[in-house]
Write a protein that holds these residues in place. Structure first.
Motif, PDB file in Angstrom:
ATOM      1  N   PRO A 406      48.498  25.785 -13.888  1.00  0.00           N
ATOM      2  CA  PRO A 406      48.251  24.361 -13.630  1.00  0.00           C
ATOM      3  C   PRO A 406      49.477  23.654 -13.044  1.00  0.00           C
ATOM      4  CG  PRO A 406      47.463  24.991 -15.812  1.00  0.00           C
ATOM      5  CD  PRO A 406      48.252  26.148 -15.296  1.00  0.00           C
ATOM      6  N   GLY A 407      49.242  22.844 -12.017  1.00  0.00           N
ATOM      7  CA  GLY A 407      50.300  22.025 -11.437  1.00  0.00           C
ATOM      8  C   GLY A 407      51.204  22.707 -10.440  1.00  0.00           C
ATOM      9  N   MET A 408      51.045  24.007 -10.232  1.00  0.00           N
ATOM     10  CA  MET A 408      51.952  24.709  -9.320  1.00  0.00           C
ATOM     11  C   MET A 408      51.811  24.215  -7.885  1.00  0.00           C
ATOM     12  SD  MET A 408      52.346  28.786  -8.623  1.00  0.00           S
ATOM     13  CE  MET A 408      53.444  29.396  -7.332  1.00  0.00           C
ATOM     14  N   ALA A 409      50.582  23.924  -7.460  1.00  0.00           N
ATOM     15  CA  ALA A 409      50.368  23.483  -6.076  1.00  0.00           C
ATOM     16  C   ALA A 409      51.130  22.196  -5.790  1.00  0.00           C
ATOM     17  CB  ALA A 409      48.880  23.284  -5.816  1.00  0.00           C
ATOM     18  N   GLY A 410      51.081  21.243  -6.727  1.00  0.00           N
ATOM     19  CA  GLY A 410      51.794  19.992  -6.538  1.00  0.00           C
ATOM     20  C   GLY A 410      53.293  20.195  -6.430  1.00  0.00           C
ATOM     21  N   GLU A 411      53.833  21.089  -7.240  1.00  0.00           N
ATOM     22  CA  GLU A 411      55.264  21.368  -7.201  1.00  0.00           C
ATOM     23  C   GLU A 411      55.667  22.053  -5.896  1.00  0.00           C
ATOM     24  OE1 GLU A 411      57.949  20.585  -9.282  1.00  0.00           O
ATOM     25  OE2 GLU A 411      56.371  19.164  -9.798  1.00  0.00           O
ATOM     26  N   VAL A 412      54.824  22.965  -5.430  1.00  0.00           N
ATOM     27  CA  VAL A 412      55.109  23.644  -4.159  1.00  0.00           C
ATOM     28  C   VAL A 412      55.147  22.620  -3.023  1.00  0.00           C
ATOM     29  CG1 VAL A 412      54.172  25.247  -2.438  1.00  0.00           C
ATOM     30  CG2 VAL A 412      54.214  25.901  -4.847  1.00  0.00           C
ATOM     31  N   LEU A 413      54.166  21.744  -2.984  1.00  0.00           N
ATOM     32  CA  LEU A 413      54.114  20.742  -1.919  1.00  0.00           C
ATOM     33  C   LEU A 413      55.258  19.744  -2.015  1.00  0.00           C
ATOM     34  CD1 LEU A 413      50.256  20.126  -1.914  1.00  0.00           C
ATOM     35  CD2 LEU A 413      51.580  21.289  -0.145  1.00  0.00           C
ATOM     36  N   ARG A 417      58.163  19.332   0.883  1.00  0.00           N
ATOM     37  CA  ARG A 417      58.393  18.075   1.576  1.00  0.00           C
ATOM     38  C   ARG A 417      59.817  17.536   1.357  1.00  0.00           C
ATOM     39  NH1 ARG A 417      55.763  18.167   5.463  1.00  0.00           N
ATOM     40  NH2 ARG A 417      53.739  17.196   5.790  1.00  0.00           N
ATOM     41  N   THR A 418      60.340  17.670   0.154  1.00  0.00           N
ATOM     42  CA  THR A 418      61.623  17.032  -0.167  1.00  0.00           C
ATOM     43  C   THR A 418      62.830  17.909   0.106  1.00  0.00           C
ATOM     44  OG1 THR A 418      61.439  17.768  -2.479  1.00  0.00           O
ATOM     45  CG2 THR A 418      60.565  15.572  -1.933  1.00  0.00           C
ATOM     46  N   ARG A 419      62.650  19.225   0.161  1.00  0.00           N
ATOM     47  CA  ARG A 419      63.818  20.107   0.290  1.00  0.00           C
ATOM     48  C   ARG A 419      63.797  21.000   1.528  1.00  0.00           C
ATOM     49  NH1 ARG A 419      64.868  22.336  -5.906  1.00  0.00           N
ATOM     50  NH2 ARG A 419      64.923  20.263  -6.920  1.00  0.00           N
ATOM     51  N   ILE A 420      62.637  21.427   1.949  1.00  0.00           N
ATOM     52  CA  ILE A 420      62.575  22.428   3.025  1.00  0.00           C
ATOM     53  C   ILE A 420      62.159  21.800   4.349  1.00  0.00           C
ATOM     54  CG2 ILE A 420      61.486  24.591   3.759  1.00  0.00           C
ATOM     55  CD1 ILE A 420      61.099  25.237   0.770  1.00  0.00           C
ATOM     56  N   ASP A 421      61.100  20.999   4.328  1.00  0.00           N
ATOM     57  CA  ASP A 421      60.558  20.444   5.574  1.00  0.00           C
ATOM     58  C   ASP A 421      60.641  18.925   5.557  1.00  0.00           C
ATOM     59  OD1 ASP A 421      59.320  20.330   8.053  1.00  0.00           O
ATOM     60  OD2 ASP A 421      57.306  20.390   7.209  1.00  0.00           O
TER      61      ASP A 421
END
Length: 502
Positions: A406-413, A417-421
């Motif tokens: 649970p919640g992994m998708a939100g953390e990945v996104l 957005r904030t660190r990679i792209d």
């Protein structure tokens, strides 16, 4: 300092207003007031009714303008009804705009839906001059009044009474249905035994079908079914003889029944079917049937996708899609496999839109044609796989219940957005086919990724554009400009006096 604070406060109020309107639009796209996998019909209807009332009271011009968007037929009819019930709340100029929007939307709604709306208006005793004018205009524009009289007899009868149509009187009928046909329709609806025969062939076929089996096959399919049962006609013989009278969608619905019975009927031309409806049909087949008809079904789905893509075909560059086929895509009894059908249709549409395409199903399966609801929803894992491909666009089609873990998708996104792209090289959009009644919204995966409701895959390109407003960076002015443009194009062919706007 005070003026600066007021500007900030005004900007904040605009963002809240834009968010409220978008909340309603996405609900109006996805929810039909029917049971979903995780919420019942009563919850869906209560939640949707609250949103309609809230937006109508607080943002009425935008509420009316949403008729020009890709909302579903259920909500379009609700909007029309609520606007007509509360016509006294607006100015004459606003009534003219609403009347044109209502007329344009009614022209696009299926006839059974419009007749149900007219019946609801009569039950609610909404009988002002504008409502009657809207009903008369719509009925006058119907291409075949005799067909409506036979196929939607009770609906037309109710509308004629409520709109005070002068049926059954000799002479022309004030721009509605005139002359002898008006008289015949009046007799057919209100006194069918008055005539021994009708001059209009279809009306007379209905009369004769009560005692003559051959006349059954001169009627529309849905009407003929009832007469066939009354005459005791076998289903196989009925399907073979009524086939020339069937519409494309009726032929599709009856195709598997005809195949099972061995009836000799022409197969529906699947290559001409709308994409999402075709995807629903494919998912209704057994896995063995899909495998046996792989070439036919795949070719039909790709043809429908190319039509939906239109001029945008092949222009989206590198696209990756995360497509939900978890157990929750089973849907409900009323919306059986609907979330999965939307995902399957989006898969083929994205394939047509993309220059290079990578599909990733949550189940890990590779064969889209054999998709079926199964297992948990590991969206986070599939998102990692998708982002590794460095796509220009990432499209997620899911109900948003990320549960493995649970919640992994939100953390990945969020991390993406904030660190990679940070520059936003990859455009990400989440399309959700399920309305969450408890939250009055379609469920989001992350605040950093725009989410839009989706019901028909054909609307995907337009929804991707609308979703950018859900990022919280644009206010009511930008949203209003977008809606004004959609309204302008929606009303291009509607005359100023339409919709009882006088």
């Amino acid at each position: 300092m005070e003026s600066h604070a007021k500007r900030i406060e005004g900007r904040h109020a605009e963002l809240i207003a834009a968010e409220d309107v978008l909340l309603f639009v996405h609900a109006a796209i996805t929810s039909t007031g029917q049971r979903e996998f995780r919420s019942g019909e009563a919850e869906q209807r209560m939640s949707l009714d609250f949103l309609h009332e809230y937006v109508r009271v607080n943002y009425r011009p935008l509420y009316a303008a949403s008729l020009a968007l890709d909302i579903n037929d259920h909500n379009a009819a609700l909007i029309v009804r609520r606007l007509l019930e509360t016509a006294g709340e607006v100015t004459a100029e606003e009534r003219r705009t609403e009347g044109r929007l209502i007329a344009a939307r009614l022209a696009r709604l299926p006839a059974p839906r419009v007749y149900r709306l007219f019946r609801a208006l009569r039950t609610a005793k909404v009988n002002n001059r504008r409502t009657r004018a809207i009903m008369r205009d719509w009925l006058a524009a119907r291409p075949d009044p005799a067909l409506d009289a036979v196929k939607y007899r009770s609906g037309l009868k109710c509308a004629a009474r409520h709109a005070h149509l002068p049926l059954g009187h000799r002479g022309e009928a004030d721009g509605d249905v005139g002359g002898e046909l008006a008289t015949e329709l009046g007799d057919f609806l209100f006194a069918p035994r008055r005539r021994k025969r009708f001059a209009t062939p279809l009306l007379d076929a209905w009369r004769r079908a009560h005692y003559e089996q051959g006349a059954v096959y001169e009627l529309p399919f849905t009407v003929a079914e009832g007469f066939a049962a009354a005459h005791g006609i076998g289903r196989r013989a009925f399907l073979e003889n009524i086939a020339p009278r069937m519409t494309r969608l009726e032929r599709l619905r009856a195709q598997e029944s005809a195949r099972t019975l061995g009836a000799d009927t022409a197969a529906a031309d699947l290559t001409r079917m709308p994409l999402t409806r075709l995807a629903s049909y494919v998912l209704g087949l057994s896995l063995d049937d899909r495998a046996a008809r792989r070439a036919e079904l795949t070719a039909a789905l790709r043809a429908a996708a190319r039509r939906a893509a239109g001029a945008q075909a092949g222009t989206w560059g590198r696209v990756a899609a995360v497509l939900d086929d978890s157990f929750s895509t089973t849907g409900s009894r009323q919306k059986r496999r609907r979330p999965l059908a939307v995902a399957l249709a989006c898969h083929f549409l994205l394939e047509a839109l993309a220059g290079a395409y990578v599909p990733l199903w949550t189940s890990g399966r590779q064969d889209a044609l054999l998709a079926h609801p199964y297992g948990p929803t590991p969206l986070g894992m599939r998102l990692l796989d998708a982002l590794e491909c460095a796509p220009e666009r990432l499209v997620i089609v899911s109900d948003g219940w990320d549960n493995a873990p649970p919640g992994m998708a939100g953390e990945v996104l969020r991390a993406w957005r904030t660190r990679i792209d940070r520059e936003g090289r990859t455009s990400v959009v989440h399309l959700n086919p399920v309305y969450d009644a408890e939250d009055f919204a379609v469920r989001r995966l992350s605040a950093s990724v725009p989410t839009a409701g989706v019901r028909m895959a054909e609307d995907l390109p337009a929804l991707a554009q609308l979703a950018r407003f859900a990022e919280g960076r644009t206010g009511l002015a930008e949203l209003r400009a977008h809606l004004d443009d959609r309204v302008r194009r929606f009303l291009e062919d509607v005359p100023d006096g339409a919709g009882g706007a006088a």
